[in-house]
Write a protein that holds these residues in place. Structure first.
Motif, PDB file in Angstrom:
ATOM      1  N   ALA A 245       0.820  -1.218   0.000  1.00  0.00           N
ATOM      2  CA  ALA A 245       0.000   0.000   0.000  1.00  0.00           C
ATOM      3  C   ALA A 245       0.853   1.269   0.000  1.00  0.00           C
ATOM      4  O   ALA A 245       0.539   2.235  -0.704  1.00  0.00           O
ATOM      5  N   HIS A 246       1.935   1.269   0.762  1.00  0.00           N
ATOM      6  CA  HIS A 246       2.768   2.470   0.838  1.00  0.00           C
ATOM      7  C   HIS A 246       3.522   2.700  -0.473  1.00  0.00           C
ATOM      8  O   HIS A 246       3.620   3.837  -0.950  1.00  0.00           O
ATOM      9  N   LEU A 247       4.062   1.633  -1.053  1.00  0.00           N
ATOM     10  CA  LEU A 247       4.730   1.766  -2.347  1.00  0.00           C
ATOM     11  C   LEU A 247       3.734   2.183  -3.423  1.00  0.00           C
ATOM     12  O   LEU A 247       4.072   2.956  -4.318  1.00  0.00           O
ATOM     13  N   ALA A 248       2.518   1.662  -3.334  1.00  0.00           N
ATOM     14  CA  ALA A 248       1.483   2.023  -4.307  1.00  0.00           C
ATOM     15  C   ALA A 248       1.178   3.519  -4.226  1.00  0.00           C
ATOM     16  O   ALA A 248       1.031   4.184  -5.253  1.00  0.00           O
ATOM     17  N   GLU A 249       1.088   4.052  -3.006  1.00  0.00           N
ATOM     18  CA  GLU A 249       0.858   5.484  -2.846  1.00  0.00           C
ATOM     19  C   GLU A 249       2.003   6.289  -3.452  1.00  0.00           C
ATOM     20  O   GLU A 249       1.779   7.288  -4.135  1.00  0.00           O
ATOM     21  N   ASP A 250       3.232   5.845  -3.187  1.00  0.00           N
ATOM     22  CA  ASP A 250       4.400   6.535  -3.749  1.00  0.00           C
ATOM     23  C   ASP A 250       4.401   6.466  -5.273  1.00  0.00           C
ATOM     24  O   ASP A 250       4.683   7.458  -5.949  1.00  0.00           O
ATOM     25  N   LEU A 251       4.097   5.289  -5.798  1.00  0.00           N
ATOM     26  CA  LEU A 251       4.054   5.105  -7.242  1.00  0.00           C
ATOM     27  C   LEU A 251       3.004   6.023  -7.867  1.00  0.00           C
ATOM     28  O   LEU A 251       3.294   6.750  -8.818  1.00  0.00           O
TER      29      LEU A 251
ATOM     30  N   GLN B  78       1.613   8.718  -6.642  1.00  0.00           N
ATOM     31  CA  GLN B  78       1.956  10.127  -6.478  1.00  0.00           C
ATOM     32  C   GLN B  78       2.999  10.558  -7.501  1.00  0.00           C
ATOM     33  O   GLN B  78       2.861  11.616  -8.123  1.00  0.00           O
ATOM     34  N   SER B  79       4.036   9.748  -7.704  1.00  0.00           N
ATOM     35  CA  SER B  79       5.074  10.144  -8.664  1.00  0.00           C
ATOM     36  C   SER B  79       4.516  10.180 -10.087  1.00  0.00           C
ATOM     37  O   SER B  79       4.891  11.046 -10.885  1.00  0.00           O
ATOM     38  N   VAL B  80       3.601   9.289 -10.404  1.00  0.00           N
ATOM     39  CA  VAL B  80       2.999   9.278 -11.738  1.00  0.00           C
ATOM     40  C   VAL B  80       2.059  10.477 -11.908  1.00  0.00           C
ATOM     41  O   VAL B  80       2.047  11.102 -12.972  1.00  0.00           O
ATOM     42  N   LEU B  81       1.284  10.801 -10.891  1.00  0.00           N
ATOM     43  CA  LEU B  81       0.368  11.932 -11.009  1.00  0.00           C
ATOM     44  C   LEU B  81       1.117  13.252 -11.197  1.00  0.00           C
ATOM     45  O   LEU B  81       0.620  14.156 -11.874  1.00  0.00           O
ATOM     46  N   VAL B  82       2.313  13.357 -10.636  1.00  0.00           N
ATOM     47  CA  VAL B  82       3.136  14.550 -10.877  1.00  0.00           C
ATOM     48  C   VAL B  82       3.469  14.646 -12.367  1.00  0.00           C
ATOM     49  O   VAL B  82       3.398  15.712 -12.973  1.00  0.00           O
ATOM     50  N   LYS B  83       3.821  13.504 -12.964  1.00  0.00           N
ATOM     51  CA  LYS B  83       4.127  13.485 -14.397  1.00  0.00           C
ATOM     52  C   LYS B  83       2.873  13.794 -15.227  1.00  0.00           C
ATOM     53  O   LYS B  83       2.949  14.503 -16.230  1.00  0.00           O
ATOM     54  N   VAL B  84       1.759  13.236 -14.824  1.00  0.00           N
ATOM     55  CA  VAL B  84       0.505  13.476 -15.549  1.00  0.00           C
ATOM     56  C   VAL B  84       0.140  14.961 -15.491  1.00  0.00           C
ATOM     57  O   VAL B  84      -0.276  15.537 -16.503  1.00  0.00           O
TER      58      VAL B  84
END
Length: 172
Positions: free
Chosen positions: A29-35, A37-43
């Motif tokens: 769950a924590h890695l999923a949140e990090d993943l 979040q980092s993708v939404l910054v790119k989006v």
């Protein structure tokens, strides 16, 4: 409505589905949140283009898979835990199946795991999965075949679930 409002609306509507995909890819769950979040910054950086004729869902899904695979390529240090993970004993066979399946998915190669998640949880066609992964249709078919075979080897107790039509029932 400005671009940021459109992005906020997109995230509010799609957040749960995107988080589910990120969780299924990472298994944590924590890695999923990090993943996510980092993708939404790119989006967000591409939102102007995406909101004017692009497909934000497809772009975001592809970015999730690519970022996940990129993270998995990096060497990582795993620290030992002070306690053994508790699996719990449940009479609910579906719960046990989910736990075993999640552990088996974690042992797949990143692209195989991505194919299984896209095909059976995201319910994408082989062609759509090929587009997200940036590979050929034949590669998706091959990766799916090999991933299911590997799952059958890793977790033979799930053989009753590992037909292409049964996996998605366990996840839900």
């Amino acid at each position: 409505m400005n671009d940021h409002d459109g992005f906020r609306e997109f995230v509010l509507v799609r957040q749960q589905a995107l988080m589910r995909t990120a969780y299924l890819l990472t298994g944590d769950a924590h890695l999923a949140e990090d993943l996510l979040q980092s993708v939404l910054v790119k989006v967000l950086g591409q939102w102007g283009k995406l909101s004017k004729g692009g497909d934000p869902v497809a772009y975001t899904r592809k970015a999730l898979v690519n970022q996940y695979i990129s993270w998995r390529r990096r060497p990582r240090v795993e620290l030992p835990s002070a306690s053994v993970p508790e699996h719990g004993v449940s009479s609910d066979d579906r719960t046990l199946d989910r736990i075993v399946l999640r552990e088996a998915l974690a042992r797949l190669a990143p692209k195989q795991r991505a194919v299984i998640v896209l095909r059976f949880w995201e319910d994408l066609t082989e062609a759509q999965a090929a587009d997200v992964l940036g590979c050929s249709l034949g590669n998706v078919k091959s990766q799916t075949h090999h991933a299911l075979a590997r799952l059958r080897t890793i977790a033979p107790e799930l053989a009753h679930l590992l037909s292409e039509h049964e996996i998605e029932k366990v996840a839900r």
